[in-house]
Design a protein around this motif. Structure first.
Motif, mmCIF file in Angstrom:
data_model
loop_
_atom_site.group_PDB
_atom_site.id
_atom_site.type_symbol
_atom_site.label_atom_id
_atom_site.label_comp_id
_atom_site.label_asym_id
_atom_site.label_seq_id
_atom_site.Cartn_x
_atom_site.Cartn_y
_atom_site.Cartn_z
ATOM 1 N N ALA A 37 -30.470 -73.143 -76.272
ATOM 2 C CA ALA A 37 -29.292 -73.950 -75.554
ATOM 3 C C ALA A 37 -29.882 -75.284 -74.514
ATOM 4 O O ALA A 37 -29.606 -76.213 -74.253
ATOM 5 N N LYS A 38 -30.504 -74.580 -73.317
ATOM 6 C CA LYS A 38 -31.047 -75.720 -72.449
ATOM 7 C C LYS A 38 -31.991 -76.867 -73.100
ATOM 8 O O LYS A 38 -31.749 -77.694 -72.324
ATOM 9 N N MET A 39 -32.239 -76.864 -74.001
ATOM 10 C CA MET A 39 -32.233 -78.252 -74.938
ATOM 11 C C MET A 39 -31.828 -78.533 -74.216
ATOM 12 O O MET A 39 -32.364 -80.141 -75.275
ATOM 13 N N GLY A 40 -30.510 -78.455 -75.274
ATOM 14 C CA GLY A 40 -29.116 -79.784 -75.057
ATOM 15 C C GLY A 40 -29.127 -80.379 -76.629
ATOM 16 O O GLY A 40 -28.311 -81.410 -77.093
ATOM 17 N N ARG A 41 -30.151 -79.888 -77.689
ATOM 18 C CA ARG A 41 -30.270 -80.445 -78.687
ATOM 19 C C ARG A 41 -29.604 -79.554 -80.034
ATOM 20 O O ARG A 41 -30.323 -78.355 -80.030
ATOM 21 N N LYS A 42 -28.736 -79.689 -80.509
ATOM 22 C CA LYS A 42 -28.106 -79.277 -81.888
ATOM 23 C C LYS A 42 -28.329 -78.705 -83.338
ATOM 24 O O LYS A 42 -28.035 -78.020 -84.455
ATOM 25 N N HIS A 64 -25.161 -71.122 -83.511
ATOM 26 C CA HIS A 64 -24.865 -72.718 -82.578
ATOM 27 C C HIS A 64 -25.773 -73.598 -83.003
ATOM 28 O O HIS A 64 -25.785 -74.756 -81.716
#
Length: 249
Positions: A37-42, A64
């Protein structure tokens, strides 16, 4: 030498109890999701999970991430079980991921608590590089040398784990290391026999080469109680996960 057939047999036998007993693994899955999630890419086009097991991490990932195509792999033929429990469609490969010739290039390769069973961890990193797209991500958890230290100290039985420095060395030439962190998870049990039951029901006894005699079991329980009992009169078992998130240069 790791006996892959034994590993397969022990994990296959543990499937029905795994999800209830795999408390440390559930915490590890949550930590991996937090890291991702910290990576910011989904959004990812193509994702491969190696050693998906009963799909505990897979379910979190599916909740997610937005993924066009999922590819799942495991040493055990668990496709039918996964089909009943996962909310999205997937392709499944029942194979030893160390030797299976994956044909695709992935945006993300994920693996939780699996690579410690591989013979050549460094070559696994090389293989991941070959099967990642440019700027593709590698998300892994394995364990450090402190993993299940109580069992190893009493029995001398356990896996050999690379150091954090070795993983760093293997990753650095081809990857930007975004995270490389270790943690300690301590589980508590009423009795040493409950520790052994927990390990058996999560497949971890795949390293155990011989059975217990009545005398050896009694001695093990006595020594475990003496050495690892806490103030609440429970006995402790330590997991020591190592988390890695890296991006192919």
């Amino acid at each position: 030498m790791i006996d892959k057939l034994r590993v397969k047999q022990r994990f296959a036998a543990a499937v029905s109890n795994y999800d209830q007993q795999a408390l440390a693994q559930q915490m590890i899955h949550q930590d991996l999701i937090t890291l991702l999630a910290k990576m910011g890419r989904k959004h990812f086009q193509l994702v491969l999970e190696i050693g998906c097991g009963t799909g505990g991490l897979t379910q979190h990932l599916m909740q997610h991430l937005q993924v066009e195509q999922w590819e799942l792999n495991d040493l055990c033929d668990i496709q039918e079980y996964l089909g009943e429990h996962l909310p999205q469609a997937f392709n499944f490969y029942c194979a030893d991921a160390e030797t299976f010739p994956f044909m695709q290039k992935y945006d993300l390769i994920v693996s939780a608590s699996v690579v410690q069973w591989f013979e050549d961890k460094q070559q696994f990193i090389v293989n991941c590089k070959k099967h990642l797209k440019e700027q593709g991500f590698l998300l892994l958890s394995t364990f450090t040398q402190e993993n299940l230290k109580q069992i190893k100290q009493l029995t001398g039985i356990g896996l050999t784990y690379p150091s954090i420095e070795e993983w760093q060395t293997w990753l650095q030439p081809e990857f930007d290391i975004l995270a490389l962190t270790q943690k300690e998870i301590v589980l508590c049990f009423e009795h040493p026999l409950a520790v052994l039951k927990h390990l058996k029901q999560t497949g971890v006894t795949a390293t155990q080469q011989r059975g217990w005699t009545k005398g050896r079991l009694a001695q093990f329980c006595r020594e475990y109680q003496q050495k690892y009992e806490n103030a609440q009169q429970q006995v402790e078992l330590t997991y020591s996960p190592l988390y890695m998130l890296a991006r192919l240069k």
